[in-house]
Design an enzyme around this catalytic site. Sequence first.
Site, PDB file in Angstrom:
ATOM      1  N   TYR A 264     -11.363  -2.794  -3.958  1.00  0.00           N
ATOM      2  CA  TYR A 264     -10.514  -1.493  -4.593  1.00  0.00           C
ATOM      3  C   TYR A 264      -9.096  -2.282  -4.991  1.00  0.00           C
ATOM      4  O   TYR A 264      -8.808  -2.147  -6.099  1.00  0.00           O
ATOM      5  CB  TYR A 264     -10.127  -0.542  -3.366  1.00  0.00           C
TER       6      TYR A 264
ATOM      7  N   THR B  83      -1.122   0.130  -6.281  1.00  0.00           N
ATOM      8  CA  THR B  83      -1.442   0.437  -4.946  1.00  0.00           C
ATOM      9  C   THR B  83      -0.673  -0.775  -4.300  1.00  0.00           C
ATOM     10  O   THR B  83      -0.858  -1.978  -4.785  1.00  0.00           O
ATOM     11  CB  THR B  83      -2.884   0.697  -4.624  1.00  0.00           C
TER      12      THR B  83
HETATM   13  N1  NAD Z   1      -4.073   8.358  -1.966  1.00  0.00           N
HETATM   14  C1  NAD Z   1      -3.299   7.145  -1.825  1.00  0.00           C
HETATM   15  O1  NAD Z   1      -2.724   6.869  -0.567  1.00  0.00           O
HETATM   16  C2  NAD Z   1      -3.108   6.133  -2.898  1.00  0.00           C
HETATM   17  C3  NAD Z   1      -2.555   5.027  -2.702  1.00  0.00           C
HETATM   18  C4  NAD Z   1      -2.262   4.151  -3.486  1.00  0.00           C
HETATM   19  C5  NAD Z   1      -2.607   4.089  -4.775  1.00  0.00           C
HETATM   20  N2  NAD Z   1      -3.478   5.471  -5.032  1.00  0.00           N
HETATM   21  C6  NAD Z   1      -3.974   5.680  -6.561  1.00  0.00           C
HETATM   22  O2  NAD Z   1      -3.652   6.956  -6.856  1.00  0.00           O
HETATM   23  C7  NAD Z   1      -4.611   7.564  -7.927  1.00  0.00           C
HETATM   24  C8  NAD Z   1      -4.802   8.967  -7.617  1.00  0.00           C
HETATM   25  O3  NAD Z   1      -5.378   8.716  -6.261  1.00  0.00           O
HETATM   26  P1  NAD Z   1      -5.545  10.147  -5.204  1.00  0.00           P
HETATM   27  O4  NAD Z   1      -5.007  10.201  -3.964  1.00  0.00           O
HETATM   28  O5  NAD Z   1      -4.876  11.379  -5.987  1.00  0.00           O
HETATM   29  O6  NAD Z   1      -7.393  10.486  -5.381  1.00  0.00           O
HETATM   30  P2  NAD Z   1      -8.076  11.505  -5.858  1.00  0.00           P
HETATM   31  O7  NAD Z   1      -9.525  11.291  -5.553  1.00  0.00           O
HETATM   32  O8  NAD Z   1      -7.510  12.902  -5.176  1.00  0.00           O
HETATM   33  O9  NAD Z   1      -7.992  11.751  -7.351  1.00  0.00           O
HETATM   34  C9  NAD Z   1      -8.685  10.947  -8.285  1.00  0.00           C
HETATM   35  C10 NAD Z   1      -8.954  11.832  -9.582  1.00  0.00           C
HETATM   36  O10 NAD Z   1      -9.607  11.007 -10.543  1.00  0.00           O
HETATM   37  C11 NAD Z   1     -10.713  11.848 -11.024  1.00  0.00           C
HETATM   38  N3  NAD Z   1     -11.667  10.744 -11.512  1.00  0.00           N
HETATM   39  C12 NAD Z   1     -12.060   9.759 -10.804  1.00  0.00           C
HETATM   40  N4  NAD Z   1     -12.639   8.797 -11.936  1.00  0.00           N
HETATM   41  C13 NAD Z   1     -12.734   9.427 -12.872  1.00  0.00           C
HETATM   42  C14 NAD Z   1     -13.182   9.151 -14.170  1.00  0.00           C
HETATM   43  N5  NAD Z   1     -13.925   8.010 -14.497  1.00  0.00           N
HETATM   44  N6  NAD Z   1     -12.952  10.025 -15.202  1.00  0.00           N
HETATM   45  C15 NAD Z   1     -12.213  11.029 -15.067  1.00  0.00           C
HETATM   46  N7  NAD Z   1     -11.778  11.287 -13.844  1.00  0.00           N
HETATM   47  C16 NAD Z   1     -12.136  10.652 -12.711  1.00  0.00           C
HETATM   48  C17 NAD Z   1     -11.296  12.321  -9.833  1.00  0.00           C
HETATM   49  O11 NAD Z   1     -12.039  13.552 -10.149  1.00  0.00           O
HETATM   50  C18 NAD Z   1      -9.969  12.733  -9.043  1.00  0.00           C
HETATM   51  O12 NAD Z   1      -9.483  14.015  -9.378  1.00  0.00           O
HETATM   52  C19 NAD Z   1      -5.623   6.602  -7.947  1.00  0.00           C
HETATM   53  O13 NAD Z   1      -5.616   5.661  -9.018  1.00  0.00           O
HETATM   54  C20 NAD Z   1      -5.295   5.622  -6.523  1.00  0.00           C
HETATM   55  O14 NAD Z   1      -5.982   4.452  -6.545  1.00  0.00           O
HETATM   56  C21 NAD Z   1      -3.646   6.332  -4.231  1.00  0.00           C
HETATM   57  O1  GDU Z   2      -9.044   7.907  11.059  1.00  0.00           O
HETATM   58  C1  GDU Z   2      -8.154   7.281  10.947  1.00  0.00           C
HETATM   59  C2  GDU Z   2      -8.005   6.779   9.507  1.00  0.00           C
HETATM   60  C3  GDU Z   2      -6.894   5.643   9.390  1.00  0.00           C
HETATM   61  N1  GDU Z   2      -6.521   5.060  10.614  1.00  0.00           N
HETATM   62  C4  GDU Z   2      -5.585   3.725  10.271  1.00  0.00           C
HETATM   63  O2  GDU Z   2      -4.462   4.521   9.998  1.00  0.00           O
HETATM   64  C5  GDU Z   2      -3.819   3.285   8.919  1.00  0.00           C
HETATM   65  C6  GDU Z   2      -3.860   3.957   7.468  1.00  0.00           C
HETATM   66  O3  GDU Z   2      -5.010   4.103   7.003  1.00  0.00           O
HETATM   67  P1  GDU Z   2      -5.410   5.188   5.726  1.00  0.00           P
HETATM   68  O4  GDU Z   2      -6.863   4.953   5.520  1.00  0.00           O
HETATM   69  O5  GDU Z   2      -4.643   6.313   5.982  1.00  0.00           O
HETATM   70  O6  GDU Z   2      -4.615   4.400   4.310  1.00  0.00           O
HETATM   71  P2  GDU Z   2      -4.750   2.789   4.161  1.00  0.00           P
HETATM   72  O7  GDU Z   2      -3.504   2.080   4.639  1.00  0.00           O
HETATM   73  O8  GDU Z   2      -6.180   2.262   4.476  1.00  0.00           O
HETATM   74  O9  GDU Z   2      -4.962   2.938   2.459  1.00  0.00           O
HETATM   75  C7  GDU Z   2      -4.055   3.614   1.533  1.00  0.00           C
HETATM   76  O10 GDU Z   2      -3.184   3.082   1.159  1.00  0.00           O
HETATM   77  C8  GDU Z   2      -3.394   1.830   0.448  1.00  0.00           C
HETATM   78  C9  GDU Z   2      -2.017   1.213   0.152  1.00  0.00           C
HETATM   79  O11 GDU Z   2      -1.361   0.731   1.120  1.00  0.00           O
HETATM   80  C10 GDU Z   2      -4.410   2.173  -0.636  1.00  0.00           C
HETATM   81  O12 GDU Z   2      -3.694   2.457  -1.721  1.00  0.00           O
HETATM   82  C11 GDU Z   2      -5.540   3.137  -0.330  1.00  0.00           C
HETATM   83  O13 GDU Z   2      -6.037   3.778  -1.505  1.00  0.00           O
HETATM   84  C12 GDU Z   2      -5.124   4.127   0.357  1.00  0.00           C
HETATM   85  O14 GDU Z   2      -6.324   4.719   1.039  1.00  0.00           O
HETATM   86  C13 GDU Z   2      -4.910   2.036   8.849  1.00  0.00           C
HETATM   87  O15 GDU Z   2      -4.421   1.216   9.674  1.00  0.00           O
HETATM   88  C14 GDU Z   2      -6.215   2.694   9.477  1.00  0.00           C
HETATM   89  O16 GDU Z   2      -7.014   1.697  10.032  1.00  0.00           O
HETATM   90  C15 GDU Z   2      -6.898   5.233  11.850  1.00  0.00           C
HETATM   91  O17 GDU Z   2      -6.852   4.593  12.721  1.00  0.00           O
HETATM   92  N2  GDU Z   2      -7.982   6.278  11.846  1.00  0.00           N
END
Ligand code: NAD
Ligand code: GDU
Length: 330
Positions: free
Chosen positions: A142, A118
């Site tokens: 995180y 991330t």
């Molecule tokens: N969504 C984002 O913007 C974002 C940004 C950067 C990195 N990531 C990374 O991407 C990956 C996926 O994120 P996502 O947005 O799809 O989240 P998500 O919560 O939708 O997916 C995570 C999945 O992992 C499963 N899980 C969690 N812990 C587990 C465990 N111990 N054993 C088995 N399954 C488990 C959950 O049930 C879920 O299906 C994560 O590693 C997250 O850190 C996400």
């Molecule tokens: O209701 C909301 C939700 C978000 N935000 C703002 O929107 C921006 C983006 O927020 P998100 O919650 O959508 O995403 P983050 O940037 O906090 O974090 C995301 O991206 C990160 C990497 O940049 C991490 O990986 C993390 O898991 C993932 O949630 C931030 O400034 C946040 O303060 C608002 O103003 N209102």
Amino acid sequence: MAVLVTGGAGYIGSHMVLALLDAGHGEVVVIDDLSTGFAWALPPDVTLVRGDMGDQALVTETIRRHGIDAIAHFAAKIVVPDSVSDPLGYYLNNTVKSRALIEAAVREGVRHVIFSSTAAVYGEPAQVPVPEDLPTNPINPYGRSKLMTEWMLADAAKAHGLTYVALRYFNVAGADPRGRSGQSTPNATHLIKVATQAALGTRSHLEVFGTDYPTPDGSCLRDYIQVSDLADAHLVALNHLRGGGESLTLNCGYGRGYSVLEVIQVVKEVSGRDFEVRLSPRRPGDPSQIIAQADRIRERLGWRPKHDDLRGIVSQALAWEDALARRNQI
Ligand SMILES: NC(=O)c1ccc[n+]([C@@H]2O[C@H](COP(=O)([O-])OP(=O)(O)OC[C@H]3O[C@@H](n4cnc5c(N)ncnc54)[C@H](O)[C@@H]3O)[C@@H](O)[C@H]2O)c1
Ligand SMILES: O=c1ccn([C@@H]2O[C@H](COP(=O)(O)OP(=O)(O)O[C@H]3O[C@H](CO)[C@H](O)[C@H](O)[C@H]3O)[C@@H](O)[C@H]2O)c(=O)[nH]1
């Protein structure tokens, strides 16, 4: 050869599963404890092993049974504010259990790992856009939980001869353009999802967390990457590793930032709906701006995004949110 996708029933993992199947990659096996994922997010021809990716007996049995040569490791807890209130829970799930997974993979001779890292590993970056070799400095548990996993993977790879790609995702958004998957987590906190819910009326309003940042309009800047483009980055990473390529750590973003207020404006325009926006104080743990320097993944893996368009991303997110609302799954 078969791919094990941990967290494959989640938002990004389910798009990876679709990408693997669409590209004809053969057998795809998912381990997911369904803590935030959904079995219905998976196509019927995918094997779902319901359980914990930190359970070494389960992981070992799965690797042996399916002849796994590569693991795409998505499973994690992902909510930054939750990691601040429950750091030990985050270190257990994201770091300790990843260690167990990596150990099982090493013991069973798995050749390759693709890890979901991330942009949070950079913290409040001293330089924007952020290059991969900027010193990491996560500002919340995180980000630290994920950075420690990057380190474990790098050290284990060096010692035990596996290869890996750590992909540092910036802000992931949008949905499968064919409508097969999207972000389904209830009570999600991600901006684009929350804003589309406000547009569709399934949330009463949207809060903007902070309008006094040192950015052009005072709200935070983020680099939003479309989820199928991100899944494609994993496919090219897998091909790279299976072709004998070296281990890499790569940013996944488009290299352009949008402010929170700009995103809200696009959601209003694309949806044609107005909704209440409240200007609120800063949210703890938020960096003011985080934008990828995004050329290394293009140079090293030949990745070419197909959905680099915020309006298109918002339109996919709206369509998915509408489908969830119709199925009463919000
Ligand atoms: N969504 C984002 O913007 C974002 C940004 C950067 C990195 N990531 C990374 O991407 C990956 C996926 O994120 P996502 O947005 O799809 O989240 P998500 O919560 O939708 O997916 C995570 C999945 O992992 C499963 N899980 C969690 N812990 C587990 C465990 N111990 N054993 C088995 N399954 C488990 C959950 O049930 C879920 O299906 C994560 O590693 C997250 O850190 C996400
Ligand atoms: O209701 C909301 C939700 C978000 N935000 C703002 O929107 C921006 C983006 O927020 P998100 O919650 O959508 O995403 P983050 O940037 O906090 O974090 C995301 O991206 C990160 C990497 O940049 C991490 O990986 C993390 O898991 C993932 O949630 C931030 O400034 C946040 O303060 C608002 O103003 N209102």
